[in-house]
Design a protein around this motif. Structure first.
Motif, short mmCIF file in Angstrom:
data_model
loop_
_atom_site.label_atom_id
_atom_site.label_comp_id
_atom_site.label_asym_id
_atom_site.label_seq_id
_atom_site.Cartn_x
_atom_site.Cartn_y
_atom_site.Cartn_z
N UNK A 253 49.58 52.85 52.25
CA UNK A 253 50.11 53.75 52.08
C UNK A 253 50.20 53.79 50.20
N UNK A 254 50.13 53.29 49.11
CA UNK A 254 50.69 53.77 48.75
C UNK A 254 49.34 54.02 47.36
N UNK A 255 47.31 54.42 48.06
CA UNK A 255 47.07 55.05 47.58
C UNK A 255 45.83 54.08 46.44
N UNK A 256 45.99 53.11 46.50
CA UNK A 256 45.85 51.78 45.19
C UNK A 256 44.44 51.99 44.79
N UNK A 257 44.39 51.99 43.38
CA UNK A 257 42.61 52.17 42.65
C UNK A 257 42.04 51.85 44.28
N UNK A 258 40.70 51.80 44.27
CA UNK A 258 39.59 51.56 45.36
C UNK A 258 38.45 51.61 44.95
N UNK A 259 37.88 50.36 45.13
CA UNK A 259 35.72 51.25 44.36
C UNK A 259 34.98 50.30 45.18
N UNK A 260 34.00 50.40 45.26
CA UNK A 260 33.41 49.23 45.99
C UNK A 260 31.77 48.77 44.85
N UNK A 261 31.58 47.95 44.61
CA UNK A 261 30.63 47.05 43.73
C UNK A 261 29.93 47.06 44.11
N UNK A 262 28.47 47.64 43.31
CA UNK A 262 26.92 47.52 44.15
C UNK A 262 25.71 45.78 43.02
N UNK A 263 24.71 45.80 43.76
CA UNK A 263 23.59 44.75 43.46
C UNK A 263 22.43 45.21 42.19
N UNK A 264 21.77 45.96 43.46
CA UNK A 264 20.50 47.31 43.03
C UNK A 264 20.97 48.08 43.01
N UNK A 265 21.33 48.32 44.24
CA UNK A 265 22.03 50.31 44.48
C UNK A 265 22.98 51.49 44.75
N UNK A 266 23.03 51.62 43.75
CA UNK A 266 24.26 52.16 43.80
C UNK A 266 24.57 52.77 44.92
N UNK A 267 26.01 52.59 45.43
CA UNK A 267 26.81 53.64 46.32
C UNK A 267 27.32 54.72 46.01
N UNK A 268 27.68 55.76 46.65
CA UNK A 268 27.92 56.89 45.93
C UNK A 268 29.15 57.41 46.06
N UNK A 269 29.25 57.44 44.84
CA UNK A 269 30.79 57.12 44.53
C UNK A 269 31.28 58.19 44.45
N UNK A 270 30.71 59.36 44.65
CA UNK A 270 31.94 60.99 44.86
C UNK A 270 32.41 61.12 45.99
N UNK A 271 32.32 59.79 46.94
CA UNK A 271 33.17 59.42 47.97
C UNK A 271 34.43 60.04 47.00
N UNK A 272 35.11 60.76 48.12
CA UNK A 272 36.32 61.36 47.20
C UNK A 272 37.64 59.99 47.67
N UNK A 273 37.21 59.02 48.86
CA UNK A 273 37.93 57.94 49.18
C UNK A 273 38.17 56.87 47.92
N UNK A 274 37.22 56.57 46.39
CA UNK A 274 37.12 56.23 46.24
C UNK A 274 38.18 56.92 45.00
N UNK A 275 38.48 55.72 43.31
CA UNK A 275 39.16 56.22 43.15
C UNK A 275 38.43 55.72 41.95
N UNK A 276 38.10 55.19 42.09
CA UNK A 276 36.50 54.61 40.69
C UNK A 276 35.79 54.60 40.87
N UNK A 277 34.52 54.58 40.07
CA UNK A 277 33.36 54.04 40.04
C UNK A 277 33.45 52.68 39.74
N UNK A 278 32.79 51.13 40.19
CA UNK A 278 32.80 50.07 39.45
C UNK A 278 30.89 49.46 39.42
N UNK A 279 30.39 49.85 38.63
CA UNK A 279 29.60 49.83 38.68
C UNK A 279 28.35 48.44 37.89
N UNK A 280 27.68 47.74 38.13
CA UNK A 280 27.01 46.87 37.90
C UNK A 280 25.62 47.22 37.13
N UNK A 281 26.05 47.20 35.66
CA UNK A 281 24.71 47.90 35.29
C UNK A 281 25.01 47.56 33.75
N UNK A 282 23.97 46.10 33.25
CA UNK A 282 24.04 46.01 31.83
C UNK A 282 23.27 46.84 30.67
#
Length: 481
Positions: A253-282
């Motif tokens: 109910x508090x709308x905490x920051x929410x993300x999903x982290x990738x291995x080699x396939x990026x998620x579509x972080x334009x999803x409005x339910x995700x607050x930020x993009x969590x990226x694995x890519x050195x």
């Protein structure tokens, strides 16, 4: 009385929902089972004053008086100005995270040592998993499990273990006292058939996600990460992950920051339910020009949570030098993005910081503390001329960080991109040695004059002397008229 952004608990004997209200504000919160016939409803009041509550199952009701937050309580972290973060009370938050995947599954002594290390480290966020991990350097058995055990590697996925989650909550609270955000990783692929938590049936996944979100949502320093390397969980489909995101958001109910982290396939972080993009890519933060591309695509804060690790293990992802780790933080910073730390130095007991915590052995943390201090005394950094001048970030016409990376020039010609500038603007300058952690003021001031359609230089063509070493930066501040 409860403080704003604190936690108030109500105890019931049956599952229920409670509606909390203040004026036009309404928050409906589910209870969670806590053993011994206890159903708990946790409320984190977002505003001060009197809140009313009504339970749906037996018409119980009451009021809660909410007072001001205690010192150090700034509320949960929120997205700020599209690409950045700030606490709920407006205090700036410059993310500087680290990763300790299963520090919370180690012995009490090792957990205490990890917290002591964090108390003296520059990090204000830590990524870690709810479930234990079976992977290289991670083979010890945890003390507690999230579910009741039926037999060897068999679990009752309908019955949660309240002791496990109570311990998890203690760890979140301990981090909060240190001013550290808990980026809680809800699922991960590193089970290898040992416990089966990575391949639970759909109803068990859904039940677990609802339970853990409901139980943890009232902690102001919690972030939710749906997974570490979600795409390596081959038994889950994209539709599953879409459903999982929906479950977490519905029960938070508090709308905490929410993300999903990738291995080699990026998620579509334009999803409005995700607050930020969590990226694995050195490679994305080997230079600022690549890092900034993610901002343009996703239009939200970009956190490079995994850029491989400073260490000396044989795996290619664990052999980064301290210099390169720090370089990637600075490249990410001038691009207007954020970077995460990790450390994988060999230890005779397999106690690597990246997984189990303990103590830090690398060269980067002290230099990252220097960067954190620079960022805390700076405005939110934006790329100013992103297609043509990747080395410069800041606020146009007001503040600049020019990062020279591995180049080692003996001087820098004062030259700034056009946005926000006009002739006659005065700046002071300092040279920052990002590795040796020194700040050297440059004598005098610099006044802008137009060079061409894209650049302003100093009116007297001054240059800034440099030590001929790598990892230098230049900080420019506008002098008030």
């Amino acid at each position: 009385m409860t403080e704003q952004w604190g936690i108030s608990e109500l105890v019931f004997t049956n599952p229920t929902t409670v509606e909390f209200s203040q004026g036009t504000q309404r928050l409906t919160i589910w209870s969670f089972w806590d053993g011994d016939g206890r159903e708990i409803v946790r409320f984190m009041p977002p505003t001060q004053g009197v809140w009313s509550w009504v339970a749906d199952n037996n018409n119980e009701f009451g009021e809660l008086i909410v007072g001001p937050p205690s010192p150090g309580n700034h509320g949960p972290v929120r997205v700020h100005n599209t690409f950045h973060f700030a606490y709920a009370d407006g205090t700036p938050y410059r993310q500087m995270g680290t990763t300790c995947y299963v520090w919370n599954h180690q012995s009490a002594a090792l957990q205490a040592q990890t917290l002591e290390t964090l108390a003296n480290a520059p990090f204000n966020k830590i990524r870690f998993c709810v479930f234990p991990k079976h992977y290289i350097y991670n083979e010890n058995e945890p003390e507690l499990y999230p579910f009741e055990k039926l037999g060897e590697a068999k679990w009752d996925f309908t019955r949660f273990n309240p002791a496990f989650f109570a311990k998890l909550e203690e760890q979140i609270v301990a981090l909060g006292k240190l001013g550290i955000e808990a980026d809680v990783i809800l699922l991960h692929p590193y089970d290898d058939g040992r416990w089966g938590f990575d391949c639970m049936p759909a109803e068990a996944d859904d039940r677990y996600l609802k339970y853990v979100t409901t139980r943890l949502a009232a902690f102001r320093n919690v972030w939710f990460s749906l997974a570490n390397e979600y795409d390596f969980m081959k038994e889950k489909t994209e539709a599953d992950w879409d459903r999982f995101i929906g479950i977490v958001k519905k029960n938070d109910p508090y709308d905490h920051l929410t993300s999903i982290h990738n291995g080699t396939v990026l998620w579509n972080h334009t999803d409005p339910r995700l607050s930020h993009a969590s990226i694995q890519n050195g490679s994305a933060v080997e230079d600022a020009g690549r890092a900034v591309l993610y901002r343009d695509v996703y239009r939200k804060p970009i956190v490079f949570d995994e850029v491989i690790y400073e260490g000396d293990i044989e795996r290619r992802w664990g052999r980064l030098t301290g210099e390169e780790m720090v370089n990637r933080f600075w490249e990410g910073a001038v691009a207007g993005t954020y970077v995460g730390h990790g450390e994988t130095f060999l230890h005779h007991d397999d106690v690597l910081w990246w997984s189990k915590g303990g103590v830090l052995h690398g060269k980067s943390p002290a230099r990252l503390a220097f960067l954190r201090d620079v960022l805390q005394h700076a405005p939110e950094l934006e790329p100013i001329d992103k297609w043509h001048n990747q080395r410069t970030g800041g606020q146009p016409g007001q503040f600049y960080l020019v990062y020279l990376s591995s180049a080692a020039p003996s001087e820098w010609t004062f030259a700034l991109p056009k946005p926000g500038l006009e002739e006659g603007v005065t700046f002071t300058a300092e040279v920052l040695d990002t590795w040796n952690r020194t700040i050297t003021p440059v004598a005098g001031t610099f006044m802008t004059k137009k060079l061409d359609n894209y650049t302003f230089v100093d009116a007297t063509d001054r240059k800034i002397p440099l030590p001929g070493l790598p990892w230098q930066a230049i900080r420019l501040r506008r002098v008030a008229a």
